[in-house]
Write an enzyme that holds these catalytic residues in place. Structure first.
Site, PDB file in Angstrom:
ATOM      1  N   LYS A   1      55.636   6.559  61.756  1.00  0.00           N
ATOM      2  CA  LYS A   1      56.779   5.659  61.978  1.00  0.00           C
ATOM      3  C   LYS A   1      57.469   5.312  60.655  1.00  0.00           C
ATOM      4  CE  LYS A   1      54.240   2.507  64.053  1.00  0.00           C
ATOM      5  NZ  LYS A   1      52.923   3.168  64.076  1.00  0.00           N
TER       6      LYS A   1
ATOM      7  N   ARG B   1      55.061  -4.575  70.181  1.00  0.00           N
ATOM      8  CA  ARG B   1      53.795  -3.870  70.336  1.00  0.00           C
ATOM      9  C   ARG B   1      53.055  -4.299  71.597  1.00  0.00           C
ATOM     10  NH1 ARG B   1      52.623  -2.477  64.948  1.00  0.00           N
ATOM     11  NH2 ARG B   1      50.627  -1.439  64.633  1.00  0.00           N
TER      12      ARG B   1
ATOM     13  N   ARG C   1      42.211   0.057  65.865  1.00  0.00           N
ATOM     14  CA  ARG C   1      43.684   0.023  65.974  1.00  0.00           C
ATOM     15  C   ARG C   1      44.159   0.981  67.081  1.00  0.00           C
ATOM     16  NH1 ARG C   1      45.125   1.469  60.035  1.00  0.00           N
ATOM     17  NH2 ARG C   1      47.269   1.617  60.781  1.00  0.00           N
TER      18      ARG C   1
ATOM     19  N   ARG D   1      45.338   0.885  52.152  1.00  0.00           N
ATOM     20  CA  ARG D   1      45.316  -0.279  53.037  1.00  0.00           C
ATOM     21  C   ARG D   1      43.891  -0.567  53.507  1.00  0.00           C
ATOM     22  NH1 ARG D   1      50.252   0.613  57.198  1.00  0.00           N
ATOM     23  NH2 ARG D   1      48.720  -0.278  58.626  1.00  0.00           N
TER      24      ARG D   1
ATOM     25  N   ARG E   1      46.063   8.138  52.996  1.00  0.00           N
ATOM     26  CA  ARG E   1      47.352   7.458  52.772  1.00  0.00           C
ATOM     27  C   ARG E   1      47.271   6.513  51.573  1.00  0.00           C
ATOM     28  NH1 ARG E   1      50.281   4.108  57.377  1.00  0.00           N
ATOM     29  NH2 ARG E   1      48.229   3.180  57.664  1.00  0.00           N
TER      30      ARG E   1
HETATM   31  P1  G5P Z   1      51.558  -1.442  61.001  1.00  0.00           P
HETATM   32  O1  G5P Z   1      51.750  -1.561  59.544  1.00  0.00           O
HETATM   33  O2  G5P Z   1      52.711  -1.457  61.911  1.00  0.00           O
HETATM   34  P2  G5P Z   1      50.564   0.907  62.344  1.00  0.00           P
HETATM   35  O3  G5P Z   1      49.111   0.929  62.611  1.00  0.00           O
HETATM   36  O4  G5P Z   1      51.435   0.784  63.530  1.00  0.00           O
HETATM   37  O5  G5P Z   1      50.655  -0.183  61.213  1.00  0.00           O
HETATM   38  P3  G5P Z   1      51.004   2.663  60.298  1.00  0.00           P
HETATM   39  O6  G5P Z   1      49.534   2.733  59.991  1.00  0.00           O
HETATM   40  O7  G5P Z   1      51.889   1.916  59.366  1.00  0.00           O
HETATM   41  O8  G5P Z   1      51.181   2.142  61.737  1.00  0.00           O
HETATM   42  P4  G5P Z   1      52.923   4.791  60.569  1.00  0.00           P
HETATM   43  O9  G5P Z   1      53.950   3.928  59.936  1.00  0.00           O
HETATM   44  O10 G5P Z   1      53.135   5.209  61.988  1.00  0.00           O
HETATM   45  O11 G5P Z   1      51.470   4.174  60.450  1.00  0.00           O
HETATM   46  O12 G5P Z   1      52.696   6.124  59.741  1.00  0.00           O
HETATM   47  P5  G5P Z   1      53.104   6.506  58.222  1.00  0.00           P
HETATM   48  O13 G5P Z   1      52.623   5.479  57.277  1.00  0.00           O
HETATM   49  O14 G5P Z   1      54.526   6.938  58.183  1.00  0.00           O
HETATM   50  O15 G5P Z   1      52.209   7.830  58.079  1.00  0.00           O
HETATM   51  C1  G5P Z   1      50.808   7.727  58.025  1.00  0.00           C
HETATM   52  C2  G5P Z   1      50.295   8.641  56.894  1.00  0.00           C
HETATM   53  O16 G5P Z   1      50.487   9.996  57.280  1.00  0.00           O
HETATM   54  C3  G5P Z   1      51.041   8.477  55.546  1.00  0.00           C
HETATM   55  O17 G5P Z   1      50.100   8.691  54.487  1.00  0.00           O
HETATM   56  C4  G5P Z   1      52.072   9.628  55.571  1.00  0.00           C
HETATM   57  O18 G5P Z   1      52.428  10.053  54.252  1.00  0.00           O
HETATM   58  C5  G5P Z   1      51.277  10.699  56.312  1.00  0.00           C
HETATM   59  N1  G5P Z   1      52.069  11.664  57.064  1.00  0.00           N
HETATM   60  C6  G5P Z   1      53.233  11.509  57.735  1.00  0.00           C
HETATM   61  N2  G5P Z   1      53.599  12.655  58.319  1.00  0.00           N
HETATM   62  C7  G5P Z   1      52.633  13.575  58.032  1.00  0.00           C
HETATM   63  C8  G5P Z   1      52.438  14.954  58.363  1.00  0.00           C
HETATM   64  O19 G5P Z   1      53.245  15.593  59.037  1.00  0.00           O
HETATM   65  N3  G5P Z   1      51.300  15.540  57.877  1.00  0.00           N
HETATM   66  C9  G5P Z   1      50.381  14.866  57.119  1.00  0.00           C
HETATM   67  N4  G5P Z   1      49.301  15.525  56.681  1.00  0.00           N
HETATM   68  N5  G5P Z   1      50.547  13.563  56.777  1.00  0.00           N
HETATM   69  C10 G5P Z   1      51.643  12.934  57.229  1.00  0.00           C
HETATM   70  O20 G5P Z   1      50.581  -2.631  61.507  1.00  0.00           O
HETATM   71  C11 G5P Z   1      49.414  -2.959  60.820  1.00  0.00           C
HETATM   72  C12 G5P Z   1      48.744  -4.134  61.498  1.00  0.00           C
HETATM   73  O21 G5P Z   1      49.609  -5.271  61.463  1.00  0.00           O
HETATM   74  C13 G5P Z   1      49.515  -6.020  62.677  1.00  0.00           C
HETATM   75  C14 G5P Z   1      48.362  -5.406  63.464  1.00  0.00           C
HETATM   76  O22 G5P Z   1      47.172  -6.034  63.083  1.00  0.00           O
HETATM   77  C15 G5P Z   1      48.399  -3.936  62.981  1.00  0.00           C
HETATM   78  O23 G5P Z   1      47.165  -3.265  63.157  1.00  0.00           O
HETATM   79  N6  G5P Z   1      50.789  -5.934  63.403  1.00  0.00           N
HETATM   80  C16 G5P Z   1      51.054  -6.519  64.573  1.00  0.00           C
HETATM   81  N7  G5P Z   1      50.304  -7.296  65.396  1.00  0.00           N
HETATM   82  C17 G5P Z   1      50.880  -7.729  66.538  1.00  0.00           C
HETATM   83  N8  G5P Z   1      52.139  -7.424  66.891  1.00  0.00           N
HETATM   84  C18 G5P Z   1      52.929  -6.653  66.105  1.00  0.00           C
HETATM   85  N9  G5P Z   1      54.187  -6.360  66.480  1.00  0.00           N
HETATM   86  C19 G5P Z   1      52.391  -6.175  64.874  1.00  0.00           C
HETATM   87  N10 G5P Z   1      52.889  -5.400  63.897  1.00  0.00           N
HETATM   88  C20 G5P Z   1      51.906  -5.263  63.002  1.00  0.00           C
HETATM   89 MG    MG Z   2      53.911   2.006  59.006  1.00  0.00          MG
END
Ligand code: G5P
Ligand code: MG
Length: 223
Positions: free
Chosen positions: A19, A93, A171, A160, A127
């Protein structure tokens, strides 16, 4: 593309589905303002605000923050950027959060990144994040130019706390139980667009083409 009316979009997908990575590309190509709930929470933790201190253990355990706290936080921030188009990442979410958002704004489109859980587990352990900006790197996929340092500021990158394997499992469970129903919510409203794959670089051209079509049709309706 020059937008003639404010466009409101949401990006969804399991933890680590890309995302943040895709949002950065959307911001660059389409000029929507990116608002990430996770980035906002981590900024609060980093600044040791009252909210940050209260929420840290919840996040570190892979649990969701209570709906009322989260909805208030995000809706407050949205009010400050009401005049521009936005892209929400990580919110809503839960169905309750989606309803709270709906009470105030109509969402034009929801981009859903459908990436298998197995792919995600591998990604999150490698990451690295620049906390002040939310920029993400990956030691395999998009490493920083200098190991451990942000490309733009040269500041240190961190891993993280919630990327530990057991927390990632929690998660993903929270996603299945609490967030997947939100997909159904938006599907029934006819605004959900799902992109399936294991590589962001292969998914991105489809997202980009879709947004070009979608935003053109919104612009035409305005004209
Ligand atoms: P977050 O911060 O919203 P998540 O768990 O939804 O966290 P996250 O972990 O931030 O999502 P993302 O943004 O979907 O993941 O993914 P990203 O960071 O872009 O990519 C992940 C990794 O993969 C990176 O290292 C990237 O470089 C790599 N990557 C990307 N594409 C590729 C690919 O093609 N190949 C490879 N090899 N790598 C790749 O929420 C965190 C916490 O906050 C709270 C909750 O506790 C949650 O767990 N929270 C909420 N709680 C309640 N309600 C809400 N609305 C909340 N929002 C947050
Ligand atoms: Mg993110």
């Amino acid at each position: 593309m020059v937008l003639q009316r404010v466009v409101r979009a949401v990006i969804m997908g399991p933890p680590g589905s890309g995302k943040g990575t895709v949002s950065a590309r959307i911001t660059k190509s389409f000029g929507l303002k990116h608002l990430s709930s996770g980035d906002i929470l981590r900024a609060n933790i980093n600044a040791k605000t009252e909210l940050g201190l209260l929420m840290k253990s919840c996040i570190d355990q892979g649990q969701l923050i209570p709906d009322d706290v989260m909805s208030r936080l995000i809706l407050n921030d949205l009010r400050t950027i009401e005049q521009s188009g936005w892209l929400l990442d990580g919110f809503p979410r839960t169905v309750s959060q989606a309803e709270a958002l709906d009470d105030v704004y109509t969402v034009d489109t929801v981009i859903n990144l459908n990436v298998p859980f197995q792919t995600i587990r591998q990604r999150l352990t490698s990451r690295w994040t620049h906390l002040p900006s939310g920029r993400v790197y990956n030691t395999d996929f998009n490493p920083p130019k200098v190991t451990g340092l942000d490309d733009e500021t040269g500041e240190p990158l961190v891993q993280r706390d919630d990327d530990k394997p057991e927390t990632v499992t929690r998660r993903l469970k929270a996603y299945e139980n609490q967030t997947e129903p939100v997909l159904e919510y938006y599907r029934s409203k006819g605004v959900l667009e799902t992109f399936t794959g294991t590589e962001t670089n292969k998914i991105w051209p489809h997202v980009e083409a879709f947004l070009h079509r979608k935003l053109s049709s919104i612009n035409q309706k305005v004209a």
